[in-house]
Design an enzyme around this catalytic site. Structure first.
Site, short mmCIF file in Angstrom:
data_model
loop_
_atom_site.label_atom_id
_atom_site.label_comp_id
_atom_site.label_asym_id
_atom_site.label_seq_id
_atom_site.Cartn_x
_atom_site.Cartn_y
_atom_site.Cartn_z
CG HIS A 1 -1.94 -0.99 1.32
ND1 HIS A 1 -2.04 -1.92 2.33
CD2 HIS A 1 -2.99 -1.22 0.49
CE1 HIS A 1 -3.11 -2.68 2.12
NE2 HIS A 1 -3.70 -2.28 1.01
CB CYS B 1 -2.59 -2.22 8.78
SG CYS B 1 -1.02 -2.15 8.04
C1 CIR Z 1 -3.40 -7.87 3.05
O1 CIR Z 1 -2.68 -8.37 2.17
O2 CIR Z 1 -4.43 -7.28 2.79
C2 CIR Z 1 -2.99 -8.06 4.50
N1 CIR Z 1 -2.29 -9.28 4.66
C3 CIR Z 1 -2.12 -6.90 4.95
C4 CIR Z 1 -2.81 -5.58 4.95
C5 CIR Z 1 -1.95 -4.47 5.45
N2 CIR Z 1 -2.66 -3.26 5.53
C6 CIR Z 1 -2.11 -2.08 5.41
O3 CIR Z 1 -0.92 -1.97 5.12
N3 CIR Z 1 -2.90 -1.03 5.54
#
Ligand code: CIR
Length: 260
Positions: free
Chosen positions: A168, A255
Site C-alpha cells: 500500500h 493497519c
Molecule cells: C493484506 O494483504 O491485505 C494483508 N495481509 C495486509 C494488509 C496491510 N494493511 C495495510 O498496510 N494497511
C-alpha cells in the site's frame, strides 16, 4: 485534520491469522506472539490518549486484524467504508460498519467498480495522497476524491504499482505534520511530494516507513535504529513496537487501528 485522536478501533488477530494474504516470504506468523504484540500496541494507544475499542477476533477473515483498510475516518468530519481490492477481504467491511455506526450516523461507501484499501490513503493536513496500487484502482480513488471535496480537502494520486516491496502507499509514507512526510527512497522524488519537508527512511529500513503519528508521539516498528535516530533528532518521542508477526503478513503499524 491532525486533530488529536481520542479513540482507536482494533481487532486482534484470529487463530487462522497465518492464512491471510501475504507477498513476503519471511515465515509464517506465530499467532500467540502476534497477540502479545497486539496487546502491546493497544497499551501504547491507551497510554497516548486513545480509548481502545476492541472488536472480537473474526476467523471468517484472516486479514481482519488490519482494520485500517476497511474504512477511512476524518476525525470530526465523517467516515467512509472502503471496498477492499482483495476478494477475500470484501466481507470485512460489513463488520466494521456496525462498529462505526455507533459513532457516525451515516457512512459513505466506495461502490463498484471502484476498489480502495485505506492503507493507500495518507492524510496530510488538508491534502490526501491516494495510492493507486494492486488493491486501489483509479475509480476508487476518484470516488474518494469527490467525497473529500465536500470537506474542502484536496487529493492527488500516486501510482505505486511499479514500486517493489510495498503493498500500500502507506507502506512507504507517513505524515508527521501537515507539511512533513516520512518517505522511503522509492517515493522520495515523486512530484506529488515536492515542497514537503521530507524525512527519508534509510536504505535497508524501509519497513520503518509505515510509522504513525498518534497525538504527541510517533509509533515506529522495532528494528529500524537509524530511522529512529533521525526522528529523535527532529525532537519526536517514539513508541517502539515489535511488529515482527504482522510484517510476515505485509502489515504495518498503521493497519492495526482506525483512529479518530
Ligand atoms: C493484506 O494483504 O491485505 C494483508 N495481509 C495486509 C494488509 C496491510 N494493511 C495495510 O498496510 N494497511
Amino acid at each position: 485534520m491532525f486533530s488529536r485522536f481520542t479513540r482507536a478501533i482494533v481487532r486482534p488477530p484470529s487463530p487462522n491469522f497465518a492464512d491471510g494474504l501475504t507477498t513476503v516470504d519471511i515465515g509464517r506468523p506465530d499467532v500467540a506472539l502476534a497477540l502479545r504484540q497486539h496487546a502491546a500496541y493497544c497499551d501504547a494507544l491507551a497510554r497516548n490518549g486513545c480509548e481502545v475499542i476492541r472488536l472480537p477476533a473474526d476467523a471468517r477473515y484472516p486479514d481482519a486484524t488490519f482494520v485500517e483498510d476497511t474504512a477511512l475516518i476524518l476525525p470530526g468530519l465523517g467516515a467512509m467504508l472502503t471496498r477492499p481490492g482483495a476478494e477475500s477481504r470484501a466481507g470485512e467491511v460489513d463488520a466494521i460498519a456496525d462498529a462505526l455506526l455507533r459513532y457516525f450516523p451515516t457512512l459513505a461507501q466506495i461502490g463498484a467498480p471502484g476498489t480502495l484499501d485505506a492503507g493507500d490513503v495518507c492524510e496530510a493536513g488538508e491534502h490526501v495522497f491516494i495510492g493507486i496500487s494492486h488493491r486501489t484502482n483509479a475509480d476508487g480513488a476518484a470516488q474518494l476524491s469527490t467525497w473529500l471535496q465536500q470537506f474542502g480537502i484536496t487529493s492527488c494520486t500516486v501510482d505505486i504499482r511499479g514500486i517493489d516491496g510495498i503493498l500500500h502507499l502507506k507502506s512507504g509514507i507517513a505524515a508527521l505534520e501537515p507539511r512533513r512526510l516520512v518517505l522511503i527512497e522509492a517515493l522520495a522524488n515523486h512530484s506529488a511530494f515536492a515542497g514537503y519537508d521530507v524525512v527519508r527512511v534509510p536504505a535497508g529500513e524501509e519497513y520503518g516507513g509505515n510509522c504513525v503519528r498518534i497525538n504527541d508521539v510517533v509509533f515506529v516498528s522495532a528494528g529500524q535504529p537509524a530511522f529512529d535516530a533521525r526522528l529523535r533528532a527532529l525532537g519526536y518521542t517514539l513508541e517502539v513496537i515489535d511488529m515482527s508477526e504482522y510484517r510476515k503478513m505485509d502489515g504495518g503499524l498503521s493497519c492495526l487501528s482506525l483512529r479518530f
